[in-house]
Design a protein around this motif. Structure first.
Motif, PDB file in Angstrom:
ATOM      1  N   PRO A  80       0.821  -1.212   0.000  1.00 62.06           N
ATOM      2  CA  PRO A  80       0.000   0.000   0.000  1.00 62.06           C
ATOM      3  C   PRO A  80       0.858   1.267   0.000  1.00 62.06           C
ATOM      4  O   PRO A  80       2.052   1.203   0.302  1.00 62.06           O
ATOM      5  CB  PRO A  80      -0.788  -0.122   1.308  1.00 62.06           C
ATOM      6  N   GLU A  81       0.247   2.388  -0.329  1.00 63.07           N
ATOM      7  CA  GLU A  81       0.978   3.647  -0.373  1.00 63.07           C
ATOM      8  C   GLU A  81       1.479   4.028   1.017  1.00 63.07           C
ATOM      9  O   GLU A  81       0.853   3.711   2.035  1.00 63.07           O
ATOM     10  CB  GLU A  81       0.085   4.770  -0.909  1.00 63.07           C
ATOM     11  N   ILE A  82       2.612   4.705   1.028  1.00 64.42           N
ATOM     12  CA  ILE A  82       3.159   5.177   2.305  1.00 64.42           C
ATOM     13  C   ILE A  82       2.308   6.348   2.795  1.00 64.42           C
ATOM     14  O   ILE A  82       2.189   7.368   2.114  1.00 64.42           O
ATOM     15  CB  ILE A  82       4.620   5.627   2.139  1.00 64.42           C
ATOM     16  N   PRO A  83       1.681   6.229   3.972  1.00 66.74           N
ATOM     17  CA  PRO A  83       0.806   7.309   4.466  1.00 66.74           C
ATOM     18  C   PRO A  83       1.613   8.449   5.068  1.00 66.74           C
ATOM     19  O   PRO A  83       2.788   8.297   5.412  1.00 66.74           O
ATOM     20  CB  PRO A  83      -0.026   6.599   5.535  1.00 66.74           C
ATOM     21  N   VAL A  94      10.582  10.368   9.914  1.00 67.44           N
ATOM     22  CA  VAL A  94      11.429  10.265   8.714  1.00 67.44           C
ATOM     23  C   VAL A  94      10.589   9.985   7.462  1.00 67.44           C
ATOM     24  O   VAL A  94      11.109  10.000   6.352  1.00 67.44           O
ATOM     25  CB  VAL A  94      12.488   9.155   8.876  1.00 67.44           C
ATOM     26  N   VAL A  95       9.297   9.743   7.643  1.00 62.45           N
ATOM     27  CA  VAL A  95       8.429   9.395   6.521  1.00 62.45           C
ATOM     28  C   VAL A  95       8.377  10.479   5.443  1.00 62.45           C
ATOM     29  O   VAL A  95       8.435  10.169   4.245  1.00 62.45           O
ATOM     30  CB  VAL A  95       7.008   9.046   7.020  1.00 62.45           C
ATOM     31  N   LEU A  98      11.211  10.063   3.043  1.00 60.21           N
ATOM     32  CA  LEU A  98      11.028   8.892   2.178  1.00 60.21           C
ATOM     33  C   LEU A  98      10.071   9.207   1.037  1.00 60.21           C
ATOM     34  O   LEU A  98      10.349   8.910  -0.138  1.00 60.21           O
ATOM     35  CB  LEU A  98      10.505   7.720   3.007  1.00 60.21           C
ATOM     36  N   LYS A  99       8.946   9.835   1.351  1.00 57.93           N
ATOM     37  CA  LYS A  99       7.949  10.145   0.337  1.00 57.93           C
ATOM     38  C   LYS A  99       8.464  11.170  -0.672  1.00 57.93           C
ATOM     39  O   LYS A  99       8.227  11.052  -1.878  1.00 57.93           O
ATOM     40  CB  LYS A  99       6.661  10.645   1.000  1.00 57.93           C
ATOM     41  N   LYS A 100       9.190  12.162  -0.184  1.00 59.56           N
ATOM     42  CA  LYS A 100       9.706  13.205  -1.074  1.00 59.56           C
ATOM     43  C   LYS A 100      10.740  12.639  -2.042  1.00 59.56           C
ATOM     44  O   LYS A 100      10.769  13.002  -3.217  1.00 59.56           O
ATOM     45  CB  LYS A 100      10.328  14.325  -0.246  1.00 59.56           C
ATOM     46  N   ARG A 101      11.586  11.725  -1.556  1.00 65.96           N
ATOM     47  CA  ARG A 101      12.649  11.168  -2.401  1.00 65.96           C
ATOM     48  C   ARG A 101      12.073  10.433  -3.610  1.00 65.96           C
ATOM     49  O   ARG A 101      12.614  10.514  -4.704  1.00 65.96           O
ATOM     50  CB  ARG A 101      13.524  10.229  -1.578  1.00 65.96           C
ATOM     51  N   TYR A 102      10.960   9.719  -3.414  1.00 66.68           N
ATOM     52  CA  TYR A 102      10.402   8.905  -4.491  1.00 66.68           C
ATOM     53  C   TYR A 102       9.120   9.481  -5.088  1.00 66.68           C
ATOM     54  O   TYR A 102       8.400   8.785  -5.795  1.00 66.68           O
ATOM     55  CB  TYR A 102      10.162   7.482  -3.987  1.00 66.68           C
ATOM     56  N   ALA A 138       4.568  -4.788   5.996  1.00 71.75           N
ATOM     57  CA  ALA A 138       4.671  -5.530   4.732  1.00 71.75           C
ATOM     58  C   ALA A 138       4.329  -4.583   3.587  1.00 71.75           C
ATOM     59  O   ALA A 138       3.266  -3.962   3.586  1.00 71.75           O
ATOM     60  CB  ALA A 138       3.729  -6.730   4.730  1.00 71.75           C
ATOM     61  N   VAL A 139       5.226  -4.483   2.620  1.00 71.53           N
ATOM     62  CA  VAL A 139       5.020  -3.541   1.527  1.00 71.53           C
ATOM     63  C   VAL A 139       5.580  -4.128   0.235  1.00 71.53           C
ATOM     64  O   VAL A 139       6.587  -4.845   0.246  1.00 71.53           O
ATOM     65  CB  VAL A 139       5.690  -2.182   1.842  1.00 71.53           C
ATOM     66  N   THR A 140       4.900  -3.865  -0.855  1.00 77.29           N
ATOM     67  CA  THR A 140       5.382  -4.278  -2.176  1.00 77.29           C
ATOM     68  C   THR A 140       5.974  -3.057  -2.871  1.00 77.29           C
ATOM     69  O   THR A 140       5.296  -2.041  -3.030  1.00 77.29           O
ATOM     70  CB  THR A 140       4.245  -4.859  -3.031  1.00 77.29           C
TER      71      THR A 140
END
Length: 204
Positions: A80-83, A94-95, A98-102, A138-140
């Motif tokens: 699922p998407e990173i909230p 730190v989230v 992570l979101k900004k980088r990708y 768990a993440v894909t």
């Protein structure tokens, strides 16, 4: 048709068949060689969790180009998407990094380059170590990218689970930095306690 002519005709057909088979087999071998060559020279961008040792109960998410060539237009998505972090955690989380980088495509990822972000920070205050960050255990991770000339497009999917990393074990050596740091802290505490004890006995 005489026996000799029949044999000659049969030999001609056999030779033609052998030549046709050799030609077909040669084309297949050439195509396979090309595919093998492309596989060996292609970029290979992978995702994995990595233990952030000597930090305790911390995992990195690592995106790395393991291949021998440049990867172009690298896009990383999560299912699922990173909230977004909870409002109370946003300032220290730190989230957002992570979101900004990708959030956008990475134009170039050269061979051997790896991108690290803290993904799991263990909360050891409870019996079960849980993640302080608001991200799924768990993440894909799906990574799409192109070859250096942008003619070939690749899509690789990696199913990651924090539980796999929780099962790891480690042996600490007396020569390790972690062990030596702990011993240094113990010694410092003893020295501090001794100094305070002596200070109390001195006349004021």
């Amino acid at each position: 048709m005489s026996g000799a002519a029949w044999l000659a005709s049969g030999a001609g057909v056999t030779a033609a068949g052998a030549a046709w088979f050799a030609a077909i087999n040669g084309v297949r071998t050439l195509n396979q060689s090309r595919q093998d060559g492309m596989s060996k020279s292609r970029p290979m961008v992978a995702a994995e969790f990595e233990d952030a040792y000597p930090a305790h109960a911390v995992l990195y998410l690592v995106i790395k180009n393991h291949g021998p060539s440049v990867a172009k237009d690298v896009r990383v998505t999560f299912t699922p998407e990173i909230p977004d972090p909870a409002p109370g955690k946003a300032a220290s989380s730190v989230v957002p990094y992570l979101k900004k980088r990708y959030a956008n495509a990475i134009m170039t990822l050269t061979p051997g380059i790896e991108l690290r972000n803290v993904y799991f920070v263990g909360n050891t205050d409870t019996d079960t170590v849980s993640n302080k960050e608001d991200v799924p255990d768990a993440v894909t991770v799906t990574i799409t990218y192109r070859s250096a000339d942008r003619k070939q497009k690749y899509t690789d999917t990696y199913e990651l689970d924090v539980d796999v990393m929780r099962g790891g074990t480690r042996v600490s050596s007396s020569n390790s930095v972690e062990w030596q740091t702990k011993e240094a802290v113990k010694t410092l505490k003893k020295m501090t306690a001794a100094t305070e004890a002596i200070s109390k006995k001195l006349p004021k």
